[in-house]
Design a protein around this motif. Structure first.
Motif: not given
Length: 455
Positions: A51-59, A66-73, A33-40
């Motif tokens: 960044a859209p909320f879903l993009t921030a949450l996903f990354h 420690v997965t590495g799946l991404v929706t953006v570069d 949740l903290i990471g999502t807030a920072l990436l938003s």
């Protein structure tokens, strides 16, 4: 009449977080949740838009888990601040929230309570609770040392071999070293490691960091102490080393046999480069997520092999995911003992208790069930082939990060499903289930025994 003393009832929150599994799950969720807030934040992207909320949450979830799946570069979509947040989340997720929290508590108070000791023991998978302080210190120091060595090699190679300015080479070296040791698989280039497929300095350094990080801290410490005396190794170390070595060979040989003539993967490479590329490619499903070959161009048999390697994963208490090589190896010993008609399951000169056997079976069956349900749901949400969907779900649940390229094209519902898979896969089915349980129940009696037909 005087009433006896009654201790005040604990609040529901305190009762709910007494179990280490619950605390670890809550801590990882908090980090997400903290990471999502920072990436938003607008600062996380180079442009003026957030960044859209879903993009921030996903990354954020992909980094913490420690997965590495991404929706953006990663290298172009996120700003320097955003990439720094992702790097910090990878480091936090790799070391473990409770490992860091306990270390901070040690530095501040110089003492550990029983609850903190149990939480740290659950996160580091230490088999002894008496030396948790020493274990945590070694975990942090060893992790930082490995990352520093890998970063030094990569920085030197990027600066001297590719004429990158020293600040850029240092940044890229540190980012890839942290991502590799923590088995995250995040890269700064759109093609990940494909541009360095024939470079041994880059490819083998990252592969070595992945293997060491994926072995697990207890195994690494024991190998450092007694690598010359294999007979003294514990069951954990013995199974981890043997199964890891076997899977590395199987992965390398499998990729070589299946992709040797594939013009889109190993075909254009020389014999030496093909062997190195196959070794690196066979290492990454364990569960690093870097790709030095085009995953979408792999043969169907290679994808199936990769599915199996991703599902097994790496060592316990390491940065890798999957059901872990100890679970897979222990089940193999159980099967061997059953085929021989042995009453006990023996590894080396030790007997494995039935509780460990049940735990291994529970982890494997729970994992299969989660992947099956997630694959069914994602098949209903998307138009991709079953092969692609199964690959994506196993990669997410096993926190690998490899993809056939369908991740950015997934609809929002499927992306949320991947987020859930990454979180559950990082925490672990058994840990998550125990964290949700209200309490352990001890039965004071046994029912009469009755055998049934099996098979």
């Amino acid at each position: 009449m005087t009433q006896g003393f009654r201790a005040p009832a604990q609040p529901a929150t305190a009762r709910g977080f007494r179990h280490p599994g619950r605390v670890i799950s809550g801590a990882f969720l908090t980090a997400v949740l903290i990471g999502t807030a920072l990436l938003s934040l607008p600062l996380a992207t180079p442009g003026p838009e957030r960044a859209p909320f879903l993009t921030a949450l996903f990354h954020a979830t992909s980094a913490v888990c420690v997965t590495g799946l991404v929706t953006v570069d990663t290298g172009t979509y996120w700003s320097g601040f955003g990439q720094g947040v992702i790097l910090a989340l990878i480091q936090v997720g790799g070391l473990g929230i409770m490992t860091l929290a306990t270390l901070v508590a040690l530095l501040l108070s110089r003492r550990l309570g029983l609850r903190a000791r149990l939480i740290a023991q659950a996160e580091t998978k230490s088999l002894s609770g008496s030396d948790v302080r020493r274990v945590i210190g070694r975990v942090v120091l060893f992790s930082l040392a490995c990352e520093a060595v890998a970063a030094a090699v990569l920085t030197t190679r990027f600066a001297l071999g590719y004429d990158e300015p020293l600040p850029d080479a240092l940044y890229s070296g540190v980012f890839h070293a942290v991502s590799a040791f923590n088995n995250a698989g995040f890269g700064l280039r759109p093609d990940n490691l494909m541009g360095w497929v024939g470079d041994p300095w880059v490819s083998l350094t990252i592969a070595a960091a992945v293997i060491i990080g994926g072995l697990g801290f207890p195994v690494v410490f024991e190998l450092l102490r007694s690598w010359r005396r294999p007979r003294t190794w514990t069951v954990l170390t013995r199974i981890t080393v043997v199964v890891t070595a076997v899977l590395l060979v199987v992965g390398t040989v499998g990729y070589l046999l299946a992709e040797w003539r594939n013009p889109r993967t190993l075909g254009p490479l020389s014999a030496v480069d093909s062997v190195m590329a196959a070794f690196v490619a066979g290492t990454m499903p364990r569960t690093a997520g870097f790709n030095n070959l085009d995953i979408s161009a792999l043969q169907p048999e290679t994808l199936f092999l990769t599915d199996a390697l991703m599902f097994i994963g790496g060592g316990s208490a390491g940065t890798a995911g999957g059901i872990k090589v100890t679970t897979f190896g222990l089940l193999a010993y159980v099967l061997w003992a059953e085929l021989r008609g042995d009453v006990d399951v023996e590894v080396g000169r030790r007997r494995v208790p039935p509780t460990n056997q049940r735990q291994a079976l529970a982890v494997a069956l729970l994992s299969i069930g989660v992947i099956a349900v997630a694959t069914f749901l994602m098949e209903a949400m998307t138009d991709f082939s079953f092969e692609q969907v199964l690959f994506e779900t196993i990669s997410a649940f096993s926190t690998v990060g490899l993809s056939t390229g369908i991740t950015p094209a997934l609809p929002p519902g499927a992306q949320l499903l991947v987020v859930l898979l990454m979180f559950v896969g990082r925490i672990g089915p058994l840990t998550l289930a125990s964290g949700l349980a209200l309490r352990d129940r001890a039965r004071r009696y046994q029912l009469p025994e009755e055998r049934t037909i099996v098979g």
